[in-house]
Write a protein that holds these residues in place. Structure first.
Motif, PDB file in Angstrom:
ATOM      1  N   VAL A  70      86.242 -11.825 -44.668  1.00  0.00           N
ATOM      2  CA  VAL A  70      86.873 -12.665 -43.647  1.00  0.00           C
ATOM      3  C   VAL A  70      85.905 -13.777 -43.255  1.00  0.00           C
ATOM      4  CG1 VAL A  70      87.763 -12.705 -41.281  1.00  0.00           C
ATOM      5  CG2 VAL A  70      88.267 -10.758 -42.776  1.00  0.00           C
ATOM      6  N   ARG A  71      86.411 -14.994 -43.176  1.00  0.00           N
ATOM      7  CA  ARG A  71      85.594 -16.120 -42.734  1.00  0.00           C
ATOM      8  C   ARG A  71      85.465 -16.062 -41.219  1.00  0.00           C
ATOM      9  NH1 ARG A  71      88.071 -21.209 -45.239  1.00  0.00           N
ATOM     10  NH2 ARG A  71      86.117 -22.130 -44.597  1.00  0.00           N
ATOM     11  N   LEU A  72      84.255 -16.306 -40.715  1.00  0.00           N
ATOM     12  CA  LEU A  72      83.969 -16.125 -39.300  1.00  0.00           C
ATOM     13  C   LEU A  72      83.476 -17.408 -38.652  1.00  0.00           C
ATOM     14  CD1 LEU A  72      82.026 -12.753 -39.611  1.00  0.00           C
ATOM     15  CD2 LEU A  72      84.385 -13.056 -38.848  1.00  0.00           C
ATOM     16  N   ALA A  73      83.819 -17.551 -37.378  1.00  0.00           N
ATOM     17  CA  ALA A  73      83.336 -18.684 -36.589  1.00  0.00           C
ATOM     18  C   ALA A  73      83.171 -18.241 -35.144  1.00  0.00           C
ATOM     19  CB  ALA A  73      84.314 -19.858 -36.661  1.00  0.00           C
ATOM     20  N   VAL A  74      82.283 -18.917 -34.454  1.00  0.00           N
ATOM     21  CA  VAL A  74      82.177 -18.783 -33.009  1.00  0.00           C
ATOM     22  C   VAL A  74      82.611 -20.118 -32.436  1.00  0.00           C
ATOM     23  CG1 VAL A  74      80.623 -18.481 -31.042  1.00  0.00           C
ATOM     24  CG2 VAL A  74      80.294 -17.108 -33.110  1.00  0.00           C
ATOM     25  N   CYS A  75      83.549 -20.072 -31.505  1.00  0.00           N
ATOM     26  CA  CYS A  75      84.043 -21.270 -30.817  1.00  0.00           C
ATOM     27  C   CYS A  75      83.725 -21.105 -29.344  1.00  0.00           C
ATOM     28  CB  CYS A  75      85.549 -21.431 -31.042  1.00  0.00           C
ATOM     29  SG  CYS A  75      85.996 -21.688 -32.761  1.00  0.00           S
ATOM     30  N   SER A  76      82.784 -21.878 -28.847  1.00  0.00           N
ATOM     31  CA  SER A  76      82.260 -21.668 -27.500  1.00  0.00           C
ATOM     32  C   SER A  76      82.229 -22.955 -26.693  1.00  0.00           C
ATOM     33  CB  SER A  76      80.832 -21.121 -27.614  1.00  0.00           C
ATOM     34  OG  SER A  76      80.226 -21.014 -26.355  1.00  0.00           O
ATOM     35  N   THR A  77      82.226 -22.813 -25.375  1.00  0.00           N
ATOM     36  CA  THR A  77      82.038 -23.972 -24.505  1.00  0.00           C
ATOM     37  C   THR A  77      80.557 -24.331 -24.395  1.00  0.00           C
ATOM     38  OG1 THR A  77      81.923 -22.600 -22.529  1.00  0.00           O
ATOM     39  CG2 THR A  77      84.076 -23.501 -23.098  1.00  0.00           C
ATOM     40  N   SER A  78      79.676 -23.410 -24.764  1.00  0.00           N
ATOM     41  CA  SER A  78      78.236 -23.670 -24.696  1.00  0.00           C
ATOM     42  C   SER A  78      77.827 -24.680 -25.756  1.00  0.00           C
ATOM     43  CB  SER A  78      77.453 -22.375 -24.895  1.00  0.00           C
ATOM     44  OG  SER A  78      77.722 -21.476 -23.844  1.00  0.00           O
ATOM     45  N   ASN A  79      76.571 -25.120 -25.695  1.00  0.00           N
ATOM     46  CA  ASN A  79      76.111 -26.093 -26.688  1.00  0.00           C
ATOM     47  C   ASN A  79      75.741 -25.394 -27.994  1.00  0.00           C
ATOM     48  OD1 ASN A  79      73.066 -25.709 -26.878  1.00  0.00           O
ATOM     49  ND2 ASN A  79      73.278 -26.033 -24.686  1.00  0.00           N
ATOM     50  N   GLU A  80      75.729 -26.173 -29.056  1.00  0.00           N
ATOM     51  CA  GLU A  80      75.535 -25.624 -30.398  1.00  0.00           C
ATOM     52  C   GLU A  80      74.206 -24.881 -30.544  1.00  0.00           C
ATOM     53  OE1 GLU A  80      75.799 -27.093 -35.052  1.00  0.00           O
ATOM     54  OE2 GLU A  80      75.701 -28.591 -33.467  1.00  0.00           O
ATOM     55  N   LYS A  81      73.137 -25.437 -29.990  1.00  0.00           N
ATOM     56  CA  LYS A  81      71.821 -24.797 -30.096  1.00  0.00           C
ATOM     57  C   LYS A  81      71.827 -23.420 -29.438  1.00  0.00           C
ATOM     58  CE  LYS A  81      67.002 -25.390 -28.783  1.00  0.00           C
ATOM     59  NZ  LYS A  81      66.047 -26.160 -28.006  1.00  0.00           N
ATOM     60  N   ALA A  82      72.393 -23.334 -28.244  1.00  0.00           N
ATOM     61  CA  ALA A  82      72.432 -22.057 -27.531  1.00  0.00           C
ATOM     62  C   ALA A  82      73.284 -21.036 -28.273  1.00  0.00           C
ATOM     63  CB  ALA A  82      72.959 -22.264 -26.113  1.00  0.00           C
ATOM     64  N   VAL A  83      74.426 -21.465 -28.782  1.00  0.00           N
ATOM     65  CA  VAL A  83      75.319 -20.544 -29.490  1.00  0.00           C
ATOM     66  C   VAL A  83      74.655 -20.047 -30.770  1.00  0.00           C
ATOM     67  CG1 VAL A  83      77.562 -20.270 -30.621  1.00  0.00           C
ATOM     68  CG2 VAL A  83      77.393 -21.606 -28.522  1.00  0.00           C
ATOM     69  N   SER A  84      74.055 -20.941 -31.527  1.00  0.00           N
ATOM     70  CA  SER A  84      73.388 -20.546 -32.770  1.00  0.00           C
ATOM     71  C   SER A  84      72.263 -19.556 -32.496  1.00  0.00           C
ATOM     72  CB  SER A  84      72.843 -21.774 -33.489  1.00  0.00           C
ATOM     73  OG  SER A  84      73.895 -22.604 -33.913  1.00  0.00           O
ATOM     74  N   ASN A  85      71.468 -19.823 -31.466  1.00  0.00           N
ATOM     75  CA  ASN A  85      70.375 -18.919 -31.111  1.00  0.00           C
ATOM     76  C   ASN A  85      70.912 -17.563 -30.667  1.00  0.00           C
ATOM     77  OD1 ASN A  85      67.606 -18.205 -30.607  1.00  0.00           O
ATOM     78  ND2 ASN A  85      68.014 -18.481 -28.440  1.00  0.00           N
ATOM     79  N   LEU A  86      71.965 -17.588 -29.891  1.00  0.00           N
ATOM     80  CA  LEU A  86      72.581 -16.356 -29.411  1.00  0.00           C
ATOM     81  C   LEU A  86      73.058 -15.497 -30.584  1.00  0.00           C
ATOM     82  CD1 LEU A  86      73.687 -15.087 -26.623  1.00  0.00           C
ATOM     83  CD2 LEU A  86      75.852 -15.999 -27.400  1.00  0.00           C
ATOM     84  N   VAL A  87      73.785 -16.100 -31.499  1.00  0.00           N
ATOM     85  CA  VAL A  87      74.326 -15.361 -32.651  1.00  0.00           C
ATOM     86  C   VAL A  87      73.188 -14.831 -33.520  1.00  0.00           C
ATOM     87  CG1 VAL A  87      75.690 -15.567 -34.766  1.00  0.00           C
ATOM     88  CG2 VAL A  87      76.527 -16.583 -32.637  1.00  0.00           C
ATOM     89  N   SER A  88      72.220 -15.669 -33.807  1.00  0.00           N
ATOM     90  CA  SER A  88      71.103 -15.261 -34.661  1.00  0.00           C
ATOM     91  C   SER A  88      70.271 -14.153 -34.021  1.00  0.00           C
ATOM     92  CB  SER A  88      70.224 -16.473 -34.959  1.00  0.00           C
ATOM     93  OG  SER A  88      69.162 -16.112 -35.798  1.00  0.00           O
ATOM     94  N   THR A  89      69.965 -14.300 -32.744  1.00  0.00           N
ATOM     95  CA  THR A  89      69.127 -13.320 -32.058  1.00  0.00           C
ATOM     96  C   THR A  89      69.838 -11.983 -31.889  1.00  0.00           C
ATOM     97  OG1 THR A  89      67.969 -15.081 -30.867  1.00  0.00           O
ATOM     98  CG2 THR A  89      67.808 -12.872 -29.937  1.00  0.00           C
ATOM     99  N   LEU A  90      71.095 -12.016 -31.489  1.00  0.00           N
ATOM    100  CA  LEU A  90      71.812 -10.773 -31.201  1.00  0.00           C
ATOM    101  C   LEU A  90      72.392 -10.100 -32.439  1.00  0.00           C
ATOM    102  CD1 LEU A  90      73.656 -11.668 -27.881  1.00  0.00           C
ATOM    103  CD2 LEU A  90      71.543 -10.371 -28.186  1.00  0.00           C
ATOM    104  N   MET A  91      72.649 -10.880 -33.493  1.00  0.00           N
ATOM    105  CA  MET A  91      73.278 -10.289 -34.676  1.00  0.00           C
ATOM    106  C   MET A  91      72.360 -10.254 -35.892  1.00  0.00           C
ATOM    107  SD  MET A  91      77.158 -11.652 -34.642  1.00  0.00           S
ATOM    108  CE  MET A  91      78.104 -11.727 -33.152  1.00  0.00           C
ATOM    109  N   GLY A  92      71.273 -11.000 -35.825  1.00  0.00           N
ATOM    110  CA  GLY A  92      70.368 -11.065 -36.964  1.00  0.00           C
ATOM    111  C   GLY A  92      70.726 -12.220 -37.876  1.00  0.00           C
ATOM    112  N   ALA A  93      69.720 -12.699 -38.590  1.00  0.00           N
ATOM    113  CA  ALA A  93      69.877 -13.887 -39.429  1.00  0.00           C
ATOM    114  C   ALA A  93      70.922 -13.703 -40.531  1.00  0.00           C
ATOM    115  CB  ALA A  93      68.534 -14.280 -40.036  1.00  0.00           C
ATOM    116  N   GLU A  94      70.973 -12.519 -41.134  1.00  0.00           N
ATOM    117  CA  GLU A  94      71.926 -12.294 -42.228  1.00  0.00           C
ATOM    118  C   GLU A  94      73.373 -12.413 -41.740  1.00  0.00           C
ATOM    119  OE1 GLU A  94      73.142  -8.929 -45.517  1.00  0.00           O
ATOM    120  OE2 GLU A  94      71.147  -8.847 -44.634  1.00  0.00           O
ATOM    121  N   ARG A  95      73.688 -11.763 -40.640  1.00  0.00           N
ATOM    122  CA  ARG A  95      75.036 -11.883 -40.079  1.00  0.00           C
ATOM    123  C   ARG A  95      75.301 -13.314 -39.616  1.00  0.00           C
ATOM    124  NH1 ARG A  95      73.542  -6.893 -37.461  1.00  0.00           N
ATOM    125  NH2 ARG A  95      74.731  -5.142 -38.295  1.00  0.00           N
TER     126      ARG A  95
END
Length: 150
Positions: A70-95
């Motif tokens: 399944v293709r995945l995306a995060v659609c957020s009101t936050s800024n791109e830098k914060a969202v990317s850091n959040l996803v990477s930190t909480l889910m790990g770089a591979e995810r």
């Protein structure tokens, strides 16, 4: 939440309850920006320190989606830098590498406007009829419905 977006939420709050006398009208925008940057720094520090975890079940759902292709995306009101850091930190770089990020600073109007979802659908070449959105706020659900995704 009644208003999406941190800066917008702060502004709406003070518009409703009254602005502190120490903040002149011509300095309000700068004050909101300054406070928002401070808030974001504190939030990101808490994320980095592991003090704000993912909600239960999120990693299981993400792993199952990845395994199913399944293709995945995060659609957020936050800024791109914060969202990317959040996803990477909480889910790990591979995810995190499996996600497309669409953020509030990439669109003209933030949620509850449908812009961020419409951008994701368009740029990813998706069929709205086959999209599934998991939201954490009624503002986001409203944005998804307004985008024609149920």
């Amino acid at each position: 939440l009644e208003v999406g977006g941190g800066k917008e939420r702060m502004t709406a709050h003070w518009n409703e309850v009254g602005w502190p006398n120490e903040i002149p009208e011509e300095g309000r925008s700068d004050k909101i920006m300054s406070l928002h940057l401070q808030k974001t720094d504190i939030f990101m520090k808490l994320i980095d320190e592991g003090k704000i975890p993912l909600r239960p079940g999120v990693l299981r759902i993400v792993d199952e989606a990845i395994a199913a292709g399944v293709r995945l995306a995060v659609c957020s009101t936050s800024n791109e830098k914060a969202v990317s850091n959040l996803v990477s930190t909480l889910m790990g770089a591979e995810r995190a590498s499996k996600f497309q990020i669409y953020a509030g600073d990439m669109v003209k109007k933030k949620k509850p406007a449908p812009d961020v979802y419409l951008m994701a659908v368009d740029q990813m070449g998706l069929d709205k009829e086959r999209c599934v959105i998991i939201e954490d706020s009624h503002i986001g659900v409203g944005a998804a419905v307004a985008a024609g995704i149920s």
